[in-house]
Design an enzyme around this catalytic site. Structure first.
Site, PDB file in Angstrom:
ATOM      1  N   GLN A 174       4.843  -9.398   3.074  1.00  0.00           N
ATOM      2  CA  GLN A 174       4.708  -9.155   1.737  1.00  0.00           C
ATOM      3  C   GLN A 174       6.297  -8.873   0.980  1.00  0.00           C
ATOM      4  O   GLN A 174       6.807  -9.563  -0.686  1.00  0.00           O
ATOM      5  CB  GLN A 174       4.433  -7.419   2.294  1.00  0.00           C
ATOM      6  CG  GLN A 174       3.091  -6.826   2.477  1.00  0.00           C
ATOM      7  CD  GLN A 174       2.403  -5.694   2.626  1.00  0.00           C
ATOM      8  OE1 GLN A 174       3.710  -4.811   2.899  1.00  0.00           O
ATOM      9  NE2 GLN A 174       1.404  -5.529   2.987  1.00  0.00           N
TER      10      GLN A 174
ATOM     11  N   CYS B  95       0.747  -1.413  -0.220  1.00  0.00           N
ATOM     12  CA  CYS B  95      -0.452   0.060  -0.006  1.00  0.00           C
ATOM     13  C   CYS B  95       0.751   1.028  -0.002  1.00  0.00           C
ATOM     14  O   CYS B  95       0.801   2.188  -0.251  1.00  0.00           O
ATOM     15  CB  CYS B  95      -0.783  -0.052   1.087  1.00  0.00           C
ATOM     16  SG  CYS B  95      -0.449  -0.037   2.816  1.00  0.00           S
ATOM     17  N   ASN B  96       2.432   1.378   0.254  1.00  0.00           N
ATOM     18  CA  ASN B  96       2.816   2.150   0.637  1.00  0.00           C
ATOM     19  C   ASN B  96       4.246   2.206  -0.516  1.00  0.00           C
ATOM     20  O   ASN B  96       4.824   3.201  -0.848  1.00  0.00           O
ATOM     21  CB  ASN B  96       3.121   2.478   2.296  1.00  0.00           C
ATOM     22  CG  ASN B  96       2.570   2.734   3.017  1.00  0.00           C
ATOM     23  OD1 ASN B  96       1.891   3.658   2.511  1.00  0.00           O
ATOM     24  ND2 ASN B  96       2.265   2.484   4.248  1.00  0.00           N
ATOM     25  N   ARG B  97       4.068   1.381  -1.514  1.00  0.00           N
ATOM     26  CA  ARG B  97       5.287   1.000  -2.098  1.00  0.00           C
ATOM     27  C   ARG B  97       5.206   1.018  -3.428  1.00  0.00           C
ATOM     28  O   ARG B  97       4.515  -0.320  -3.040  1.00  0.00           O
ATOM     29  CB  ARG B  97       6.511   1.325  -1.024  1.00  0.00           C
ATOM     30  CG  ARG B  97       6.502  -1.117  -1.280  1.00  0.00           C
ATOM     31  CD  ARG B  97       7.790  -0.767   0.052  1.00  0.00           C
ATOM     32  NE  ARG B  97       7.575  -0.104   1.061  1.00  0.00           N
ATOM     33  CZ  ARG B  97       9.134   1.128   1.459  1.00  0.00           C
ATOM     34  NH1 ARG B  97       9.534   0.978   0.653  1.00  0.00           N
ATOM     35  NH2 ARG B  97       9.015   1.760   2.275  1.00  0.00           N
TER      36      ARG B  97
ATOM     37  N   GLY C 246     -13.823  -5.349   3.017  1.00  0.00           N
ATOM     38  CA  GLY C 246     -12.704  -6.599   2.655  1.00  0.00           C
ATOM     39  C   GLY C 246     -13.021  -7.285   3.331  1.00  0.00           C
ATOM     40  O   GLY C 246     -13.372  -7.523   4.464  1.00  0.00           O
ATOM     41  N   ALA C 247     -12.220  -8.686   2.804  1.00  0.00           N
ATOM     42  CA  ALA C 247     -11.397 -10.264   3.929  1.00  0.00           C
ATOM     43  C   ALA C 247     -10.453 -10.252   3.445  1.00  0.00           C
ATOM     44  O   ALA C 247     -10.425 -11.435   3.840  1.00  0.00           O
ATOM     45  CB  ALA C 247     -12.665 -11.029   3.706  1.00  0.00           C
ATOM     46  N   GLY C 248      -9.882  -9.110   3.236  1.00  0.00           N
ATOM     47  CA  GLY C 248      -8.076 -10.417   3.361  1.00  0.00           C
ATOM     48  C   GLY C 248      -7.698 -10.269   4.457  1.00  0.00           C
ATOM     49  O   GLY C 248      -8.376  -9.796   5.539  1.00  0.00           O
ATOM     50  N   GLU C 249      -6.229  -9.842   4.305  1.00  0.00           N
ATOM     51  CA  GLU C 249      -5.640 -10.032   5.781  1.00  0.00           C
ATOM     52  C   GLU C 249      -5.592  -8.609   6.388  1.00  0.00           C
ATOM     53  O   GLU C 249      -5.080  -8.339   7.688  1.00  0.00           O
ATOM     54  CB  GLU C 249      -3.915  -9.931   4.668  1.00  0.00           C
ATOM     55  CG  GLU C 249      -2.968  -9.911   6.166  1.00  0.00           C
ATOM     56  CD  GLU C 249      -1.361 -10.184   5.388  1.00  0.00           C
ATOM     57  OE1 GLU C 249      -0.374 -10.187   6.600  1.00  0.00           O
ATOM     58  OE2 GLU C 249      -1.108 -10.695   4.471  1.00  0.00           O
TER      59      GLU C 249
ATOM     60  N   GLU D 145       6.693  -1.620  11.495  1.00  0.00           N
ATOM     61  CA  GLU D 145       5.900  -2.019  10.632  1.00  0.00           C
ATOM     62  C   GLU D 145       5.694  -4.021  11.011  1.00  0.00           C
ATOM     63  O   GLU D 145       6.894  -3.681  10.249  1.00  0.00           O
ATOM     64  CB  GLU D 145       5.239  -2.227   9.190  1.00  0.00           C
ATOM     65  CG  GLU D 145       4.347  -2.231   8.719  1.00  0.00           C
ATOM     66  CD  GLU D 145       3.922  -2.330   7.287  1.00  0.00           C
ATOM     67  OE1 GLU D 145       2.789  -2.037   6.512  1.00  0.00           O
ATOM     68  OE2 GLU D 145       4.885  -0.876   6.595  1.00  0.00           O
TER      69      GLU D 145
END
Length: 472
Positions: A121, A51-53, A190-193, A115
Site C-alpha cells: 500500500q 483500511c486503517n489510516r 468482494g474480489a480484490g486483494e 502486517e
C-alpha cells in the site's frame, strides 16, 4: 527551509465510523494530489489511504499554515468539525514524520503487528504520487527509504512469521465464533486483494468459498477456479445469504452493499423454514460494506474491523522481542535520513546566513548615511569594509561547525537551530527593523545577527541541535 509534514488519522486515533468518512478512493487521491500540486504553498505531496489510516505527506515552507489548510480541507470534505478532527489527527514533522512512515511500512504501526499488505500500500501511494508528478527530492528519498526499511524489518526479524493480515485475523475470528469452518457455508463479498487473502486463509482450513462480486466478475471467477469455490453476484445476495453461515465483506464500495431491512427479510425466511443457524458477518472494509444496523437483526452477529483487536492481541504473543529489533532497524534508517536532510539543507543555510548578514550591514550603512557629514567617501568605505569583516569573522565559526556536521546524525538539528536563531525563515527581526534602530540610536553594536551569533556559541549549538535532532 522546506519541512516534511504528515497529517493523518488511523485506528489508533479514531474509530472506523470516523475513518470511513476520511477514506479516499484512487480517483479521489489523484484529484487531491492534483489540487495539492497546484498549491503555491505545497512543494511535494503524497497520500496514503488504507483500511486503517488516511495520511497526507507534504513538503512545505510553512508547516503551521499547511497544517491548518489541510485540516480545514479534510474537515470540509468529511463533514467533520475542525475542532473535533483536530483531536483525532497526528501531525509529525521532519524526522518524526519519516519515522512514522518507516514504522507504517514495517508493519509496526498497524493494527496487526507485522502486517505485510501495508508494504504494498505504501508502494502504491508512492507510485501514484510519481504518476501525478507531485513528488520531489524529499518525498522520493522518504518513500524509497521507508520501503527499504520495511523490507529490512521483514527480512531481518520474525515479526511477520505468524498470521499478519487483516484477512487472516478475520478468518480466525470466524473460526472462534462458529467453530470448525470445514463444513460451514462461507461467502466472501468482494474480489480484490483482501478477498484473495481471505480465500487463502479459508482454504487452509478446508473451506470452499462462494465469491460474490459485481464489479470484478472475471476476477471473482479466477479466484473461484483457484480455490475451488463458486461465483455469485450482488443482485442475488439475499438468496445467497439464505444458506450462509459466515460472510466476510471487503469491497471498495463507498456505500453499504447490505442493509438491515433486506437482511431482516432473509433471517425471517430462514426462521420460518426452520433454519435457526446464526449468521456471522465480518465487515473488514473501510468504508463499511454492511450497515451497522444489521447488528440489531435477530440471529445475526456483526463484527467490523475494529472488533478484530481482541484476536490481534492473542496473535501478538511472542513477537515483542522481534518488534524491539524492528524498532532498532527503523532508528538506524532514521539516522541515515537525518544525515541526508542535514546535508541537503547546509549549503542553502550558509548562503541564507551570509545574505542576511550582508543585508544588515547594508541597512545599517544606509540608515546612518546622513549622520556622517564630516566623513569622506574613503572613510565610509573603510567603515563598511570593517563592518563586513566583523560580520564575516563572527559567522566563520558557525559556518565551519555547520560544514563539519554534514556527516553527523544531528546535522538537521544544527541547521534548524541556526535558522531559528538567525531568523532565516522570516521568524526573526526584519532587516528594516535593524536599520531603524541604527538610525534612531547611532550604529548598534548588537544587531539581530550579532546577538544571535553571541547566543550561538558552538558548544551551545551542538547541545541544542542534538536535542532538536533527537526529537525532530
Amino acid at each position: 527551509m522546506n519541512e516534511l509534514l504528515v497529517l493523518g488519522i488511523s485506528h489508533k486515533t479514531a474509530p472506523v465510523a470516523v475513518r470511513e468518512r476520511l477514506s479516499v478512493t484512487d480517483p479521489q487521491i489523484e484529484r487531491m494530489l492534483g489540487a495539492l500540486g497546484e498549491s503555491e504553498h505545497v512543494h511535494e505531496a503524497a497520500v496514503l489511504s488504507t483500511c486503517n489510516r488516511t495520511e497526507v505527506y507534504v513538503v512545505v515552507g510553512d508547516p503551521v499554515q499547511a497544517e491548518g489548510d489541510l485540516l480545514s480541507e479534510i474537515a470540509t470534505s468529511s463533514r467533520i468539525r475542525p475542532t473535533e478532527l483536530a483531536n483525532l489527527v497526528y501531525t509529525p514533522r521532519n524526522c518524526d514524520a519519516a519515522r512514522h512512515l518507516y514504522r507504517v511500512a514495517s508493519g509496526l504501526d498497524s493494527m496487526i503487528l507485522g502486517e505485510y499488505e501495508v508494504q504494498g500500500q505504501v508502494k502504491r501511494a508512492y507510485e501514484t504520487a510519481l504518476k501525478m508528478g507531485t513528488t520531489g527530492p524529499m518525498l522520493n528519498r522518504l518513500f524509497k527509504a521507508a520501503l527499504r526499511t520495511g523490507k529490512r524489518v521483514r527480512t531481518e526479524t520474525g515479526i511477520s512469521s505468524r498470521r499478519t493480515s487483516v484477512a487472516s485475523v478475520a478468518v480466525d475470528l470466524a473460526a472462534q465464533t462458529v467453530g470448525d469452518l470445514a463444513d460451514r457455508r462461507v461467502m466472501i463479498i468482494g474480489a480484490g486483494e483482501t478477498a484473495e487473502l481471505t480465500a487463502q486463509a479459508f482454504a487452509t482450513q478446508g473451506v470452499r468459498t462462494l465469491f460474490v462480486s459485481n464489479r470484478h466478475a472475471d476476477r471473482a471467477r479466477s479466484l473461484a477456479d483457484r480455490f475451488g469455490g463458486r461465483v455469485g453476484t450482488l443482485t442475488d445476495l439475499p438468496e445467497q445469504l439464505a444458506s450462509a453461515d459466515v460472510v466476510i465483506s471487503s469491497t471498495g464500495s463507498p456505500h453499504p452493499v447490505l442493509g438491515a431491512e433486506e437482511l431482516g427479510l432473509v433471517m425471517q425466511e430462514r426462521a420460518e423454514s426452520g433454519d435457526e443457524r446464526p449468521l456471522v458477518l465480518i465487515d473488514i472494509a473501510v468504508p463499511r460494506d454492511i450497515d451497522p444496523e444489521c447488528a440489531r437483526v435477530p440471529g445475526v452477529s456483526l463484527y467490523d474491523i475494529d472488533d478484530l483487536q481482541a484476536v490481534v492481541a492473542r496473535n501478538l504473543a511472542g513477537r515483542g522481542e522481534e518488534a524491539e529489533v524492528a524498532e532498532e532497524i527503523v532508528e538506524e534508517e532514521i539516522h541515515r535520513f537525518a544525515r541526508w536532510m542535514g546535508q541537503m539543507e547546509i549549503t542553502p543555510t550558509i548562503v541564507d546566513l551570509r545574505t542576511r548578514a550582508s543585508e544588515i550591514v547594508e541597512a545599517v550603512m544606509a540608515e546612518n548615511d546622513g549622520r556622517w557629514e564630516s566623513a569622506s567617501a574613503a572613510d565610509v568605505e573603510r567603515m563598511e569594509r570593517a563592518a563586513r569583516t566583523v560580520v564575516q569573522r563572527l559567522l566563520h565559526e558557525p559556518t565551519v561547525r555547520l560544514k563539519d556536521a554534514r556527516d553527523r546524525d544531528d546535522a538537521h538539528g544544527h541547521v534548524e537551530v541556526l535558522r531559528e536563531l538567525f531568523g532565516l525563515d522570516g521568524e526573526g527581526d526584519h532587516v528594516h527593523g535593524a536599520g531603524e534602530r541604527a538610525h534612531g540610536h547611532g550604529v548598534e553594536t548588537h544587531t539581530p545577527a550579532a546577538a544571535a551569533a553571541h547566543a550561538a556559541i558552538p558548544d551551545n549549538v551542538r547541545a541544542i541541535a542534538g536535542r532538536r535532532a533527537h526529537g525532530s
